[in-house]
Design an enzyme around this catalytic site. Structure first.
Site, mmCIF file in Angstrom:
data_model
loop_
_atom_site.group_PDB
_atom_site.id
_atom_site.type_symbol
_atom_site.label_atom_id
_atom_site.label_comp_id
_atom_site.label_asym_id
_atom_site.label_seq_id
_atom_site.Cartn_x
_atom_site.Cartn_y
_atom_site.Cartn_z
ATOM 1 N N ILE A 172 4.138 10.966 4.169
ATOM 2 C CA ILE A 172 3.221 11.324 3.240
ATOM 3 C C ILE A 172 1.884 11.833 4.261
ATOM 4 O O ILE A 172 1.552 12.757 3.649
ATOM 5 C CB ILE A 172 2.715 10.297 2.390
ATOM 6 N N ASN B 131 -5.063 -0.043 7.735
ATOM 7 C CA ASN B 131 -3.842 0.352 8.519
ATOM 8 C C ASN B 131 -3.756 1.018 9.770
ATOM 9 O O ASN B 131 -4.568 2.001 9.909
ATOM 10 C CB ASN B 131 -3.352 1.393 7.437
ATOM 11 N N ASN C 24 -6.646 -0.544 0.914
ATOM 12 C CA ASN C 24 -6.182 -0.153 2.186
ATOM 13 C C ASN C 24 -6.788 0.871 2.673
ATOM 14 O O ASN C 24 -7.146 1.821 2.038
ATOM 15 C CB ASN C 24 -4.492 0.088 2.126
ATOM 16 N N LYS D 40 -3.413 2.394 -2.177
ATOM 17 C CA LYS D 40 -3.014 3.397 -1.445
ATOM 18 C C LYS D 40 -3.991 3.562 -0.401
ATOM 19 O O LYS D 40 -5.406 3.397 -0.726
ATOM 20 C CB LYS D 40 -2.673 4.826 -2.019
ATOM 21 N N ASN E 221 4.536 -2.537 8.799
ATOM 22 C CA ASN E 221 4.586 -1.284 8.270
ATOM 23 C C ASN E 221 5.830 -0.640 8.279
ATOM 24 O O ASN E 221 6.941 -1.246 8.643
ATOM 25 C CB ASN E 221 3.532 -0.351 8.856
ATOM 26 N N SER F 65 0.910 -1.263 0.000
ATOM 27 C CA SER F 65 -0.065 0.035 -0.064
ATOM 28 C C SER F 65 0.791 1.230 -0.023
ATOM 29 O O SER F 65 1.697 1.294 0.793
ATOM 30 C CB SER F 65 -0.985 0.066 1.250
ATOM 31 N N CYS G 139 0.323 3.406 10.521
ATOM 32 C CA CYS G 139 0.983 4.460 10.013
ATOM 33 C C CYS G 139 1.662 5.303 10.940
ATOM 34 O O CYS G 139 0.977 5.927 12.001
ATOM 35 C CB CYS G 139 0.056 5.290 9.131
ATOM 36 N N GLY H 244 12.268 -0.372 2.644
ATOM 37 C CA GLY H 244 13.265 -0.494 1.575
ATOM 38 C C GLY H 244 14.496 -1.618 2.457
ATOM 39 O O GLY H 244 14.007 -2.121 3.368
HETATM 40 C C1 LIG Z 1 5.748 6.274 0.091
HETATM 41 C C2 LIG Z 1 5.330 5.322 0.895
HETATM 42 C C3 LIG Z 1 3.663 5.547 1.388
HETATM 43 C C4 LIG Z 1 3.201 4.299 2.191
HETATM 44 N N1 LIG Z 1 1.584 4.536 2.068
HETATM 45 C C5 LIG Z 1 1.157 3.432 2.876
HETATM 46 C C6 LIG Z 1 -0.299 3.595 3.088
HETATM 47 O O1 LIG Z 1 -1.207 4.298 2.531
HETATM 48 N N2 LIG Z 1 -0.764 2.551 3.969
HETATM 49 C C7 LIG Z 1 -0.154 1.681 4.657
HETATM 50 O O2 LIG Z 1 -0.748 0.559 4.998
HETATM 51 N N3 LIG Z 1 1.210 1.626 4.368
HETATM 52 C C8 LIG Z 1 1.824 2.372 3.533
HETATM 53 N N4 LIG Z 1 3.349 2.327 3.284
HETATM 54 C C9 LIG Z 1 3.844 1.210 4.004
HETATM 55 C C10 LIG Z 1 4.128 0.021 2.831
HETATM 56 O O3 LIG Z 1 3.180 -0.442 2.470
HETATM 57 C C11 LIG Z 1 5.172 -1.258 3.497
HETATM 58 O O4 LIG Z 1 4.265 -1.688 4.832
HETATM 59 C C12 LIG Z 1 6.258 -0.553 3.943
HETATM 60 O O5 LIG Z 1 6.939 0.467 2.905
HETATM 61 C C13 LIG Z 1 7.366 -1.755 4.039
HETATM 62 O O6 LIG Z 1 7.727 -2.300 2.725
HETATM 63 P P1 LIG Z 1 8.671 -1.878 1.846
HETATM 64 O O7 LIG Z 1 10.172 -2.110 2.434
HETATM 65 O O8 LIG Z 1 8.801 -2.977 0.726
HETATM 66 O O9 LIG Z 1 8.468 -0.509 1.078
HETATM 67 C C14 LIG Z 1 3.985 3.259 2.572
HETATM 68 C C15 LIG Z 1 5.290 3.207 2.346
HETATM 69 C C16 LIG Z 1 5.864 4.233 1.458
HETATM 70 C C17 LIG Z 1 7.364 4.146 1.220
#
Ligand SMILES: Cc1cc2nc3c(=O)[nH]c(=O)nc-3n(C[C@H](O)[C@H](O)[C@H](O)COP(=O)(O)O)c2cc1C
Length: 300
Positions: A70, A125, A98, A44, A190, A20, A128, A215
């Site tokens: 964000i 979620n 989400n 998102k 998250n 998401s 956050c 990341g």
């Molecule tokens: C720019 C950005 C926006 C995100 N927005 C949301 C969101 O709206 N809702 C949510 O549950 N997680 C959100 N996340 C978390 C990601 O879904 C994920 O749980 C987290 O980034 C770890 O995974 P990754 O390392 O592959 O990015 C966001 C992450 C990033 C980087």
């Protein structure tokens, strides 16, 4: 060879989905990726009304990752239902929406509204770290996790995924609370709360001061937490955190995840999701694995 997975009765053609907030609702990425090749698209976060998000700057690069704050900017559920669901329905993939909110009522309003929509699952979620109200306020207290899960379940017509925060002392306590509240599936992790300082401007790199770290830098933490949660509850687990390659995704499967989300990697390589689907199949062929479930939770 079978790569299908079952999440609370919803059959995904393969275990790879988007994380998401890193893929919008798929429109921009559909120029690069055939969305029909994905197990699911996770949108998102969407709230009952439009949110403007946090002041900028809202993202900063870090070693092997990024910080974001964000602040769950989104157009609100009405625009989302009119614009984004019909777009996603064109593809042969599952739709996971989400959901975010500031209060229990906010979450329930969105969940109730989604009950009339042709979507497959909802991901709630409660983790956050970048919004002052709601979000993580619900995700760090087991009583609140159980209560919000139970409240959402009263309105939900589709299976409910509760998305857990890593910013807690013991994530298995939160996982058990969500299970007790009636969650169908858990997803984790998250982002981890972090901070970066711009030494030239002598100020915070992100206007919100803190941001969520994502990341490759967070992958070992995520794998550890997925392992702990998968062994603490009976629910299926969706693993995420730093997955950029098929090898990364396979680590999560072996730690106990049924499916995996790919987030930050999409920003670096828009083809990451489909490359991971192909890479998992290649690994299975090379290792003579007939069914992906043979790999789930193999490390004990
Ligand atoms: C720019 C950005 C926006 C995100 N927005 C949301 C969101 O709206 N809702 C949510 O549950 N997680 C959100 N996340 C978390 C990601 O879904 C994920 O749980 C987290 O980034 C770890 O995974 P990754 O390392 O592959 O990015 C966001 C992450 C990033 C980087």
């Amino acid at each position: 060879m079978n790569v299908q997975v079952n999440l609370a009765g919803v059959i995904l053609k393969n275990p790879i989905m988007t994380a998401s907030g890193t893929f919008g609702s798929g429109a921009e990425y559909s120029e690069f990726v055939d969305l029909s090749r994905l197990g699911a698209v996770v949108t998102k976060g969407v709230a009952n009304v439009a949110w403007p998000g946090n002041p900028t700057p809202r993202i900063a690069e870090t070693a092997s990752g990024m910080l974001n704050a964000i602040g769950l900017q989104n157009p609100g559920i009405d625009v989302f239902c009119e614009r984004d669901i019909p777009f996603l329905k064109q593809f042969d993939t599952k739709i996971i929406v989400n959901v975010c909110g500031k209060t229990e009522e906010d979450y329930c309003a969105v969940v109730e509204r989604l009950g009339n929509e042709d979507i497959d699952m909802m991901e709630i979620n409660i983790s956050c770290p970048n919004v002052k109200e709601g979000g993580i306020a619900f995700g760090q207290d087991p009583k609140a996790v159980e209560a919000i899960t139970a409240a959402v379940k009263r309105y939900a017509k589709q299976p409910v995924i509760m998305k857990l925060s890593p910013n807690v002392a013991d994530i298995t306590v939160m996982a058990k609370a969500a299970e007790a509240g009636g969650a169908d599936v858990l997803s984790l992790i998250n982002t981890l709360t972090g901070m970066k300082i711009d030494i030239n401007k002598r100020c915070f790199a992100i206007a919100n001061k803190t941001g969520g770290l994502s990341g490759p830098a967070i992958k070992p933490v995520a794998v550890r937490m997925v392992y702990q949660v998968a062994n603490a509850v009976k629910l299926p687990v969706i693993g995420m955190g730093g997955i950029a390659t098929a090898e990364d995704a396979l680590e999560f499967i072996m730690a106990g995840a049924t499916a995996m989300s790919v987030g930050t990697a999409n920003f670096v390589n828009p083809y990451a999701t489909v490359e991971i689907v192909d890479g998992i199949e290649q690994y299975m062929q090379e290792n003579k694995i007939e069914d992906i479930q043979e790999l789930t939770g193999v490390v004990k």
